[in-house]
Design a protein around this motif. Structure first.
Motif, mmCIF file in Angstrom:
data_model
loop_
_atom_site.group_PDB
_atom_site.id
_atom_site.type_symbol
_atom_site.label_atom_id
_atom_site.label_comp_id
_atom_site.label_asym_id
_atom_site.label_seq_id
_atom_site.Cartn_x
_atom_site.Cartn_y
_atom_site.Cartn_z
ATOM 1 N N ASP A 16 -0.373 1.542 -16.985
ATOM 2 C CA ASP A 16 -1.025 1.595 -18.294
ATOM 3 C C ASP A 16 -1.993 2.760 -18.351
ATOM 4 O O ASP A 16 -2.089 3.459 -19.356
ATOM 5 N N LEU A 17 -2.700 2.940 -17.245
ATOM 6 C CA LEU A 17 -3.688 4.019 -17.202
ATOM 7 C C LEU A 17 -3.003 5.378 -17.375
ATOM 8 O O LEU A 17 -3.386 6.197 -18.214
ATOM 9 N N VAL A 18 -1.950 5.574 -16.596
ATOM 10 C CA VAL A 18 -1.289 6.886 -16.617
ATOM 11 C C VAL A 18 -0.595 7.118 -17.954
ATOM 12 O O VAL A 18 -0.786 8.145 -18.607
ATOM 13 N N LEU B 93 5.274 8.830 -7.481
ATOM 14 C CA LEU B 93 5.272 9.260 -8.883
ATOM 15 C C LEU B 93 6.260 8.431 -9.689
ATOM 16 O O LEU B 93 6.003 8.074 -10.836
ATOM 17 N N ALA B 94 7.414 8.126 -9.085
ATOM 18 C CA ALA B 94 8.424 7.348 -9.786
ATOM 19 C C ALA B 94 7.918 5.953 -10.119
ATOM 20 O O ALA B 94 8.366 5.324 -11.072
ATOM 21 N N GLU B 95 6.975 5.446 -9.299
ATOM 22 C CA GLU B 95 6.416 4.127 -9.590
ATOM 23 C C GLU B 95 5.421 4.184 -10.745
ATOM 24 O O GLU B 95 5.169 3.184 -11.401
ATOM 25 N N LEU B 96 4.840 5.366 -10.959
ATOM 26 C CA LEU B 96 3.775 5.464 -11.947
ATOM 27 C C LEU B 96 4.230 6.022 -13.287
ATOM 28 O O LEU B 96 3.689 5.671 -14.330
ATOM 29 N N LEU C 150 -1.842 -5.009 -10.627
ATOM 30 C CA LEU C 150 -2.567 -3.753 -10.449
ATOM 31 C C LEU C 150 -1.653 -2.572 -10.740
ATOM 32 O O LEU C 150 -2.045 -1.601 -11.395
ATOM 33 N N LEU C 151 -0.411 -2.700 -10.281
ATOM 34 C CA LEU C 151 0.552 -1.624 -10.526
ATOM 35 C C LEU C 151 0.744 -1.430 -12.029
ATOM 36 O O LEU C 151 0.777 -0.310 -12.537
#
Lengths: 570, 925
Positions: free
Chosen positions: A484-486, A339-342, A478-479
């Motif tokens: 961006d998506l989230v 979660l911290a990455e996103l 990709l990350l």
């Protein structure tokens, strides 16, 4: 010219301010603080200029700066209860006052009270639960910052007043902030996140009644309010929808992302897959719900459209470690790191009896000092609550109050701060994901519970708790696309067409006739889920197709839950 | 008072000429002193003065010498301005005047009869302008004169006229003489008789007396100068009135007694305590308010112990033993750097003699904003208050106060030893007047107060009882003043306008919980609950303190899960002025009422109030009512009818008020409502408790296509629209609705009109009659007096909702309709479909009672008919027999009840136990 001025402002902000005062002195002094705000906001308006201001953060704490240097501090407002202060806005000789500028004057000189102005005093702390990648992005490149070379070795910084930070054991900064532009300070509420640009000094703590305690103090030149409920902003939708016939022809707008990157549909699948593989033992359904919970936010308070709280049930406890200090460190689930990455803002709350019984969750004012609580988190935080650390034992008063506070956050998105003789309720925006071992959470009633499947073997369980270093990270590109998506979905809005709402109504009536047990609550939950589903797909409108898919997803979850409940029952 | 701070000036030789001009002494009143002070001390004083030395004033003998009138709260800055001299000029001769009179010469008639004589009669060497307050054109003499005139000539009628002018309700004066009553002269006499030294001055009275109108703004703007001047006027007048009375030979004022009284007055320090200004929010305190008189409200959160505050420092030269007194000047005392005696003049030899210094009581209080004043989403601010002398320890933490005081800003020093000033200032309030406000201001209900305190509007402070605190009777007065505040006026106008809307009832009901669809009657019932009926006291008929009839309406919602009961409760909790939300499952009896704990600081037992007491004057919402333990629920019996909570714990025996309305939500027994069972069977609650609810709603989840469709439509529009707005219908925002309710609750108490009362009677009779059934001799109960009371409350609430002062016909009709609606769903007998209040009151419906009667007859017949009447009938056999006879199924429990009844009546006897039980007929035939 402007840039030369900017350099002055950076190198010697006090002189620059006094210069500016002389420039403005022809105008009325009453509006001077306002002018300062506008002026500096303009000087550092461009991102490049803004990035030149050195940041104040845990790696560059106040003692690495010279007195009265210009810094920027991105922080969460913790306490606004300190009374306003009065300052002399100009000296006898007509010099600029305020912003911590002292005068030496004759004692008996009569003070002209009409020269007094008000400034508000706040206590701000470094943003709790901020993820490193979002901090890096907001700070900008370090090498651009204009700062004096720090002296070599120094003692590690000890933050003062750590009771005013939600998680006192985590390293952080706490700074007293004086806002001279009162109009601006009125807008600041507890848990707001803003970047304060100002002159850093060491001043007496204003709220302390008797003994003067010196604390780092920021005399604010201007405040940059952060996007509410999101630190960062991303476009939504991040692509031009090619599905819908209306928007069929791709115009020049969505050129960059739409061409070079996979369609959000695929991206979404990839993201779910990544979450599932790395953190949830391959359970795609659970990963999908985690994604939905991550993009939920408070959309309206009246009527309440709040983020649904999610429990992931059947989430196994960490494997017993053979080490002797087992009690000391309960491993955190890998989901926390994922979660911290996103997400820009996320925090993990590992519930345990000592934590519940000792740490306050809700802020409380003691001796006129607002102590922080673990739930005093910025708007837009995703909170991961783990129950695996809870052992058998006694929950004392504080523990019960803490559980209630967290339940209140989940149910109504409000947190009540305790003040002497009264309690004040403050709005929060915290989406909660609870990880529970049983078939439902031991403490909390959540809107949605999802059963985790496939984590039964010891290896699978160990994989749920693998350290953050062993997460297989996707390509940086990709990350970035995932983020961006989230983040985009968190900012997005979904329209609902007339046909869809028509369809939903029909659907509900039909189902009611078939099954009496379906109530309006089910409808409300489904609508919330469908909306999040559409957001997660970056769809501009909620179509019947999305509704059906979302509903199917919800049904699947319910069925799975019912199954596990039956299974666990003797 | 004027002296308050003049010491440095008077002690310094430079200042002396000011006093030589007209006053021989800078200390004390010579005339008095001649009588009582020892000659020795006087001569030495004179001697000292002659050589230009300062006189130790602390030596003044305790008794009748005029003490220096020092007030801790007002650090007058007069000492550095010529005003001191001016006011002093006024003060001394005035005293001289009085002294002459009282010296027994009596040659001079008291000048007091001519109020305007005071100042002008005093010749002064000083040029006129220096009598003005520094930096202004306000002339102290004129001010004093005006105030004197005000005290002597203010009459009640002025206040009445003033109030009328501002559109306030005034009491009709019983006699014209009442209006001519000179209020403050009475107060002065009363002060003398009671020995009180504080006069609370209602500022509104100042502005209602035409000649003193400008005094109002002067007091507000220059309190440090004007209030001391007023104090002086007060003292002068006290003396004058005393002398007047002495000459008139009033009882207790004759001869030595009167002499003593006057001497006593001379020795006292009199204080004016102004109050009654419109209060402002403490956030609005500006730098411009510095040194002005302001009024703020708040909650005391902390009070320090009493701090001795040095008023006069006493220094002694270590070399020559010369002593000097230094008075506090703007919060600080200047230590003399050198001995002021020219012969000595040694540097740094002055040392403080602690036990010769004078101290005042001082206390620092932290006042926090009350929740209603804090802007949305902000934390409350606090302000420091300094209270002095009589006001110390008047308030304690937890009290709500309205304080009048002088706003101060003092510079923060970087270091006490340095001269560098930070450009920072600390602010606090020097309090001159404290008034407790009722803690339940919002739901303030006059009928809960004792009667007989009805006063003439405008009767300001009574001679400061307890420093002017706890004057309950000023409550309404302040209420009026607050109303004057423009914002309040606007709000009021808006609410009034709103109340005139024809659809106000629907609008309010709709706004109650906009996200909840339908349930209109439930919303209406709850809306009326929020408004509440009026509390009535039997005391109205005579004899105070009679029982009180509750005006609070209790509502119970029973229904299927998922029908938004809890949501309704949440809404009400937000709107109600003092709402407390609790869940039945989570609360214990103690949590609802009160519990006794030991205070960690004081180690004393304290009573902490629970939910019911906390919601006194508001609404207590209890969710999951059915899941409450019986012990917990039992405390509600008392609350719901008597509206009190009695505590007898750990040596504390008390009764706390819990004038609260209860809104409860419960699930039926089997979680879903069983339509074939009665309500008492469906809800597992004691009927005694159920009957205490005025309205009982059944909220059932019925599957109905059209209803479902509408519900879905409503929800979809709410949850999926981007900016969730509920269609075209307009709603009142939550805050406005809350304000409306609060306003109505606090201001309107409707009275029942003749017409309405007839309708009430008619409705009640109709309801009662509905139970009459010519076919059966047994009456069903359709309405009890509890229902009549409920109806009265509901009609009152409805009238209140319309802002009407009368309960009219329509109100009663609506109340009747609501009652019927509620009754229709709740008290309907499932077998007959008829309304039966008995269901609620006793839990047994008429049908059931009839059944039992039949069974009883059958049992008796069976026992009598049975040959072996001595042996009796076996329990099981009897049941079997009955079953055979009866056309309906006989339930075991019913049978058991019947037998028990019979046994109690002594008709039968049951012997043996369990299976072997036999029933025997005993007694009569």
């Amino acid at each position: 010219m402007v840039s030369a001025y900017r350099v002055d402002a950076l190198r010697n902000p006090t002189f620059a301010l006094q210069d500016f005062y002389r420039e403005c002195s022809s105008n009325d002094t009453a509006s001077f603080p306002r002018q300062v705000s506008n002026h500096y906001a303009q000087v550092f308006g461009s991102p490049e200029a803004f990035n030149e201001i050195p940041t104040l953060d845990i790696r560059k704490p106040p003692d690495t700066f010279q007195d009265r240097s210009l810094v920027r501090f991105r922080a969460m407002v913790q306490d606004t209860s300190a009374s306003t202060e009065m300052y002399l806005s100009k000296s006898k000789k007509g010099e600029c006052g305020g912003w911590g500028i002292d005068f030496t004057e004759q004692e008996d000189a009569r003070v002209d009270f009409t020269d007094l102005r008000e400034c508000s005093v706040l206590w701000v702390v470094s943003v709790p639960s901020q993820s490193t990648w979002s901090a890096r992005e907001l700070d900008g490149p370090v090498e651009h910052q204009e700062r004096a070379i720090p002296s070599g070795s120094r003692i590690p910084y000890e933050p003062q007043h750590s009771h005013k930070y939600p998680h006192p054991s985590v390293s952080h900064l706490g700074v007293q902030v004086k806002v001279y532009d009162t109009e601006c300070s009125e807008k600041l509420r507890p848990t707001d996140v803003a970047t304060f640009v100002g002159i850093l000094t060491n001043d007496a703590l204003s709220s302390s009644l008797d003994a003067s305690v010196d604390v780092p103090t920021l005399h604010v030149l201007y405040v940059l309010q952060q996007h509410p409920s999101n630190l960062l902003t991303r476009p939504y939708p991040s692509f031009v929808a090619t599905e819908t016939p209306v928007d069929g022809a791709p115009s020049g707008k969505g050129k960059d992302r739409a061409v070079s990157e996979p369609r959000p549909e695929e991206l979404r699948t990839q993201l779910i897959e990544w979450i599932a593989e790395e953190a949830l033992g391959g359970d795609h359904d659970a990963a999908e719900w985690v994604l939905l919970a991550c993009i939920a936010r408070v959309q309206s308070r009246n009527p309440p459209i709040l983020p649904p709280s999610v429990t992931i049930t059947q989430f196994p406890s960490p494997p017993l470690t053979s080490s002797t200090n087992a009690a000391a460190a309960v491993p955190t689930p890998t989901l926390s790191a994922v979660l911290a990455e996103l997400l820009p803002l996320t925090h993990t709350l590992p519930l345990s009896l000592p934590l519940l019984n000792k740490e306050p969750f809700a802020p409380e004012s003691k001796d006129e000092d607002l102590h922080s609580g673990a739930l005093q988190l910025p708007q837009g935080t995703v909170l991961l609550v783990t129950e695996s650390g809870v052992q058998e034992g006694k929950l004392v008063d504080r523990g019960v109050l803490n559980v209630r506070a967290l339940q209140e956050v989940m149910a109504t998105q409000t947190l009540s701060y305790a003040f002497p003789f009264s309690a004040f309720s403050f709005p929060t925006d915290i989406s909660c994901i609870v990880l529970s071992e049983g078939s439902k959470s031991a403490f909390f009633k959540t809107d949605i519970s999802v059963a985790l499947r496939g984590a039964t073997s010891p290896e699978a369980i160990a994989r749920l708790y693998k350290p953050a270093e062993s997460i297989k990270m996707p390509d940086p590109e990709l990350l970035a696309a995932f983020r961006d998506l989230v983040v985009g979905a968190r900012c997005g809005k979904v329209q609902v067409s007339v046909e869809t709402s028509e369809y939903i109504q029909q659907d509900f009536v039909r189902e009611r006739q078939q099954d009496q047990s379906i109530t309006s609550d089910d409808l409300i939950r489904r609508m919330t889920v469908a909306k999040l589903y559409a957001l997660s797909m970056h769809a501009p409108t909620l179509t019947v197709k999305v509704w059906v898919r979302a509903k199917a997803c919800d049904e699947r979850r319910r069925a799975a839950c019912a199954q596990t409940t039956v299974k666990t029952k003797p | 008072m004027q002296d308050g701070g003049q010491a440095p000036a008077s002690d310094a030789p430079a200042a002396q000429p000011l006093f030589f001009a007209s006053t021989p002494s800078a200390a004390g009143t010579p005339a008095r002193r001649q009588n009582l002070a020892t000659p020795g001390s006087r001569t030495s004083e004179v001697a000292r003065r002659a050589v230009g030395l300062s006189t130790p004033r602390g030596k003044t003998p305790p008794a009748p010498a005029t003490p220096k009138n020092r007030r801790g709260d007002i650090h007058s800055s007069l000492s550095v301005t010529p005003v001191t001299a001016a006011s002093r000029q006024v003060q001394r001769p005035r005293n001289l005047d009085g002294d002459l009179n009282s010296d027994g010469t009596h040659m001079d008639l008291p000048a007091s009869s001519a109020p305007d004589l005071t100042a002008p009669t005093v010749p002064s060497d000083e040029p006129d302008e220096i009598r003005a307050i520094w930096g202004t054109t306000v002339n102290i003499n004129v001010t004093m004169q005006t105030f004197r005139d005000f005290l002597l000539n203010f009459k009640v009628k002025y206040r009445v006229a003033h109030d009328r002018e501002h559109g306030m309700r005034t009491r009709v004066l019983s006699t014209p003489a009442e209006g001519e009553h000179t209020l403050y002269v009475t107060y002065l006499r009363r002060m003398r008789q009671t020995g009180e030294t504080n006069l609370n001055l209602d500022m509104i009275n100042l502005s209602s007396y035409p000649p003193s109108r400008k005094l109002f703004s002067q007091v507000v703007k220059y309190p440090q100068e004007v209030i001391p001047a007023m104090d002086q006027v007060l003292k002068d007048l006290m003396l004058e009135v005393a002398e007047e009375d002495q000459q008139a030979g009033m009882p207790g004022m004759v001869g030595p007694e009167g002499e003593e009284e006057i001497a006593d007055i001379m020795s006292k320090v009199y204080k004016i305590r102004p109050f009654g200004m419109p209060s402002i929010n403490m956030r609005d305190l500006n730098p411009t308010d510095t040194d002005k008189l302001v009024c703020i409200k708040g909650l005391v959160i902390r009070a320090t112990p009493v701090i001795p505050d040095m008023k006069v420092a006493f220094f002694r030269c270590l070399k020559c033993n010369h002593t000097v007194q230094v008075e506090i000047d703007r919060g600080k005392i200047d230590e003399p750097a050198m001995c002021p005696r020219d012969v000595c003049a040694s540097v740094g030899t002055m040392s403080l003699v602690h036990n010769r210094c004078e101290f005042a009581d001082r206390q620092v209080i932290r006042l926090q904003e009350t929740p209603d004043a804090v802007p949305d989403g902000q934390t409350p601010h606090t302000v420091s208050l300094s209270v002095y002398d009589e006001l110390v320890d008047v308030s304690k933490p937890g009290d709500r106060l309205a304080v009048t005081g002088i706003f101060r800003s003092i510079p923060v020093r970087v270091n006490p030893r340095q001269r560098t000033l930070k450009s920072l200032f600390k602010t606090y309030l020097d309090v001159v007047h404290v008034r407790m406000t009722s803690s339940d201001r919002l739901g303030f209900d006059r009928s809960t107060r004792a009667l007989g305190n009805d006063r003439v509007p405008g009767v300001g402070g009574i001679g400061g009882v307890g420093g002017g605190a706890d004057e309950d009777d000023e409550q309404d007065l302040t209420g009026e003043q607050e109303r004057r505040a423009t914002r309040r006026q606007e709000m009021e106008a808006k609410l009034r306008e709103l109340s005139q809307r024809p659809d106000i009832y629907d609008l309010l009901a709709r706004s109650l919980a906009p996200s909840i669809w339908a349930l209109d009657d439930v919303k209406k019932g709850i809306l009326l609950q929020l408004f509440g009926g009026t509390n009535k006291s039997i005391a109205r008929g005579g004899g105070g303190g009679g029982p009180r009839y509750r005006g609070d309406i209790n509502v119970l919602l029973v229904g299927d899960p998922g029908v938004a009961k809890s949501q309704i409760l949440q809404y009400v909790h937000k709107i109600a002025p003092r709402g407390v939300f609790t869940s039945g499952k989570g609360s214990s009896a103690v949590g609802l009422t009160a519990y006794v704990t030991r205070d960690p600081d004081s180690k004393q037992l304290v009573l902490e109030s629970g939910a019911l007491v906390l919601s006194d004057g508001g609404v207590c919402c209890i969710d999951e009512f059915d899941k409450m333990s019986d012990a917990t629920r039992s405390v509600l019996h008392e609350v719901m009818e008597q509206q009190t909570v009695s505590i007898a714990k750990a040596g504390i025996i008390t009764t706390l008020n819990a004038r609260t309305s209860i809104l409860a939500a419960a699930n039926p027994v089997g979680s879903n409502y069983n339509r074939n069972a009665t309500i008492t069977q469906n809800i597992d609650l004691p009927p005694t408790l159920i009957s205490r609810f005025d309205l009982l709603y059944l909220v059932l989840d019925q599957v109905d296509e059209t209803l479902d469709r509408k519900l879905a439509q409503h929800l979809v529009s709410l949850y999926l629209e981007d900016a969730p707005q509920s269609g075209a219908e307009d709603y009142l925002p939550l805050e406005e609705l809350a304000a409306y309710v609060t306003y109505a609750r606090s201001r309107i108490s409707p009275a029942i009109t003749e017409e309405a009362s007839e309708e009430l009677v008619r409705c009640y009779v109709t309801m009662r009659k509905a139970g009459e059934d010519p076919r059966s001799n047994e009456r069903r109960i359709t309405a009890t007096t509890r229902q009549l009371e409920s109806m009265i409350r509901l009609s009152e609430a409805h009238a209140r909702m319309r802002f009407s002062v009368f309960v009219e016909l329509d109100d009663v009709k609506e109340a009747y309709r609501l009652m019927r609606e509620a009754l229709n769903t709740s008290a309907r007998d499932p077998t007959t479909g008829e309304i039966d209040m008995g269901l609620l009151d006793t839990g047994i419906g008429r049908q059931q009672r009839k059944l039992r009667g039949d069974m009883r007859r059958a049992v008796l017949a069976m026992l009598d008919g049975n040959a072996g009447s001595t042996r009796g009938v076996k329990w099981t056999e009897a049941l079997q027999q009955l079953e055979e006879q009866s056309s309906v199924r006989v339930s075991t429990s019913e049978f058991q009840e019947v037998i028990k009844e019979l046994e109690q009546e002594g008709m039968v006897k049951v012997v043996g136990d369990r299976e072997r039980r036999t029933i025997r007929r005993i007694g009569g035939a």
